[in-house]
Design a protein around this motif. Structure first.
Motif, PDB file in Angstrom:
ATOM      1  N   UNK A  68     -55.501 -44.849  17.082  1.00  0.00           N
ATOM      2  CA  UNK A  68     -55.537 -43.948  15.918  1.00  0.00           C
ATOM      3  C   UNK A  68     -54.303 -43.043  15.950  1.00  0.00           C
ATOM      4  N   UNK A  69     -53.547 -43.087  14.907  1.00  0.00           N
ATOM      5  CA  UNK A  69     -52.265 -42.386  14.934  1.00  0.00           C
ATOM      6  C   UNK A  69     -51.854 -41.979  13.530  1.00  0.00           C
ATOM      7  N   UNK A  70     -50.695 -41.348  13.464  1.00  0.00           N
ATOM      8  CA  UNK A  70     -50.140 -40.972  12.166  1.00  0.00           C
ATOM      9  C   UNK A  70     -49.925 -42.217  11.318  1.00  0.00           C
ATOM     10  N   UNK A  71     -49.490 -43.301  11.949  1.00  0.00           N
ATOM     11  CA  UNK A  71     -49.231 -44.540  11.207  1.00  0.00           C
ATOM     12  C   UNK A  71     -50.520 -45.142  10.678  1.00  0.00           C
ATOM     13  N   UNK A  72     -51.543 -45.260  11.537  1.00  0.00           N
ATOM     14  CA  UNK A  72     -52.786 -45.896  11.102  1.00  0.00           C
ATOM     15  C   UNK A  72     -53.449 -45.090   9.981  1.00  0.00           C
ATOM     16  N   UNK A  73     -53.422 -43.763  10.089  1.00  0.00           N
ATOM     17  CA  UNK A  73     -54.026 -42.933   9.046  1.00  0.00           C
ATOM     18  C   UNK A  73     -53.250 -43.060   7.732  1.00  0.00           C
ATOM     19  N   UNK A  92     -57.127 -55.907   7.613  1.00  0.00           N
ATOM     20  CA  UNK A  92     -57.284 -56.325   9.012  1.00  0.00           C
ATOM     21  C   UNK A  92     -56.258 -55.642   9.917  1.00  0.00           C
ATOM     22  N   UNK A  93     -55.009 -55.587   9.456  1.00  0.00           N
ATOM     23  CA  UNK A  93     -53.938 -54.968  10.240  1.00  0.00           C
ATOM     24  C   UNK A  93     -54.217 -53.484  10.476  1.00  0.00           C
ATOM     25  N   UNK A  94     -54.581 -52.799   9.402  1.00  0.00           N
ATOM     26  CA  UNK A  94     -54.799 -51.352   9.485  1.00  0.00           C
ATOM     27  C   UNK A  94     -56.014 -51.028  10.346  1.00  0.00           C
ATOM     28  N   UNK A  95     -57.099 -51.768  10.146  1.00  0.00           N
ATOM     29  CA  UNK A  95     -58.300 -51.508  10.935  1.00  0.00           C
ATOM     30  C   UNK A  95     -58.065 -51.787  12.416  1.00  0.00           C
ATOM     31  N   UNK A  96     -57.322 -52.841  12.714  1.00  0.00           N
ATOM     32  CA  UNK A  96     -57.008 -53.163  14.116  1.00  0.00           C
ATOM     33  C   UNK A  96     -56.152 -52.073  14.735  1.00  0.00           C
ATOM     34  N   UNK A  97     -55.180 -51.587  13.972  1.00  0.00           N
ATOM     35  CA  UNK A  97     -54.291 -50.535  14.471  1.00  0.00           C
ATOM     36  C   UNK A  97     -55.058 -49.239  14.707  1.00  0.00           C
ATOM     37  N   UNK A  98     -55.901 -48.861  13.748  1.00  0.00           N
ATOM     38  CA  UNK A  98     -56.645 -47.608  13.881  1.00  0.00           C
ATOM     39  C   UNK A  98     -57.674 -47.684  15.008  1.00  0.00           C
TER      40      UNK A  98
END
Length: 455
Positions: A291-296, A281-287
């Motif tokens: 969309x960034x170096x962190x989310x990828x 959930x955290x990763x999908x929300x962030x991406x």
């Protein structure tokens, strides 16, 4: 108030007369007297003339505050019956230094010194100590460079949390800030060391550069100890059992806050909590929102958790390509190198580790990764037992570089190098094989060569 006093007493005497023309005529005389005594550490004799100057003409010279700290600390130890009085005076000295001489003393250091004094003398509450350090850190984090104070800042906060006076989110936020500060300081120290190590190897360091290099290495070791202590203090507060319910509770309120999502996902990734649905959930929300170096990178962790290493590597590469900060990019490359090494992809791991070094030569961790890769390749490199074990010399050589460029890794670097050397051929082996001083080429993925030590 920890500044060097580099003015000779004789010169000070002349300068004090100039400063004191419009002052009480006894001030310059007493200033010269206490300075002479203090310079030779005769603090008891320095106290009375110092006290006269401090009480009557504190604006006369900044040496009153520099020497005042030393004089009062001595009195605190040597005159326990009046200890409280001297502690109060020293607290006042810390406070007034920046008021009278703002170019010499900072409010940040004044608050740090006051907090450390309270802690060392077992005075004041945790709240009082924490509030002083919190004020210093938040108002001037760049000037907050005392390792002991950094640890005390975080440690006191954890104690307040344990007492039910601070919430867990504040602990995590401060942990991020403190560890970030330690990383910044280590980066600066590492850059200094990287510049000077080649000159040290060549024997061309000036006396000043030798002191700078020694100080950088010592400070690096200090920050290494603090970093370890901060992690230990955080302890189980940052395990999955605490992280998951905390982030679940706060997710709805922060699901559009990129910074919060990065921090939460980053901590869950660091603590191997990526198997929980919350991480998805955290990763999908962030991406979705940024969309960034962190989310990828975190998407890569997701696929890594699912056992899809090829898909994970695809997202790791996207993360690296998107990252613009060379220090952060080097860290990501290091992490990917470490993951590749764990999968047994030795050549790939070395490639990423080398890229990390190219971007940030002060990052010592890639050297440890490469050294470990070499050590794990002993059976692949060489046709004889001697040749196979010779790879450990190369591993030790690389491991030492980690400590040379990154003082925070000096202990790990030394231990790794010693371990590898212990597995390399012994002096007796070298003698029996008649290999002293000879070159061994590694005809395997490692490549290169090593010179056998002379007996």
């Amino acid at each position: 108030m920890r500044k060097k006093i580099s003015i000779l007493v004789g010169v000070l005497g002349v300068a004090f007369v100039t400063f004191g023309q419009a002052q009480n005529p006894e001030c310059p005389q007493n200033l010269s007297i206490f300075a002479e005594h203090a310079k030779v550490k005769n603090y008891d004799a320095a106290y009375e003339p110092w006290k006269m100057v401090y009480e009557n003409c504190p604006e006369l010279h900044y040496a009153t505050f520099l020497f005042g700290e030393k004089i009062l600390k001595d009195k605190i130890e040597s005159d326990p019956a009046n200890k409280d009085k001297y502690i109060k005076m020293l607290t006042d000295v810390y406070k007034k230094g920046p008021e009278y001489f703002p170019k010499k003393f900072t409010v940040t250091n004044a608050n740090i010194d006051a907090a450390l004094l309270m802690y060392d003398q077992k005075l004041g509450s945790d709240e009082e100590i924490y509030n002083l350090l919190d004020k210093a850190f938040k108002e001037d984090s760049d000037g907050f460079k005392n390792p002991k104070a950094l640890y005390l800042y975080f440690s006191t906060l954890v104690d307040l949390h344990d007492a039910g006076k601070k919430d867990l989110q504040e602990v995590f936020d401060t942990y991020d800030a403190v560890t970030g500060k330690i990383a910044e300081e280590n980066q600066e120290l590492g850059e200094t060391i990287v510049k000077l190590v080649p000159k040290e190897d060549e024997g061309t360091l000036s006396s000043k550069e030798k002191k700078v290099l020694a100080a950088a290495r010592q400070n690096g070791e200090n920050y290494e100890k603090i970093s370890s202590s901060v992690d230990s203090k955080l302890g189980k507060l940052a395990d999955c059992d605490n992280l998951i319910p905390l982030y679940q509770k706060n997710f709805e309120a922060h699901k559009t806050d990129a910074n919060w999502l990065k921090s939460a996902a980053g901590r869950m990734d660091e603590k191997d909590c990526t198997g929980d649905p919350l991480f998805v959930k955290l990763v999908e929300a962030l991406d979705k929102i940024e969309p960034s170096a962190s989310s990828k990178y975190y998407l890569g962790s997701l696929y890594e958790e699912q056992g899809n290493s090829s898909k994970a590597l695809e997202f790791y590469k996207q993360s690296i390509d998107l990252e613009t900060d060379p220090i952060k990019k080097s860290k990501k490359l290091t992490n990917v190198a470490n993951k590749a090494a764990k999968r047994g992809q030795k050549s790939t791991a070395r490639n990423y580790a080398q890229q990390a070094l190219d971007l940030n030569p002060a990052n010592g961790t890639p050297y440890l990764i490469i050294a470990s890769l070499y050590a794990n390749s002993a059976n692949e490199c060489g046709s004889t037992t001697f040749e196979k074990r010779a790879i450990y010399w190369k591993a030790a050589q690389v491991a030492r570089k980690a400590g040379q460029v990154d003082p925070s890794l000096s202990s790990r670097s030394s231990q790794a190098a010693a371990s590898y050397e212990g597995r390399a051929p012994s002096k007796q082996d070298i003698f029996s094989a008649d290999m002293a001083g000879k070159i061994i080429n590694f005809n395997c993925w490692v490549g290169g060569s090593i010179k056998v030590p002379n007996l």
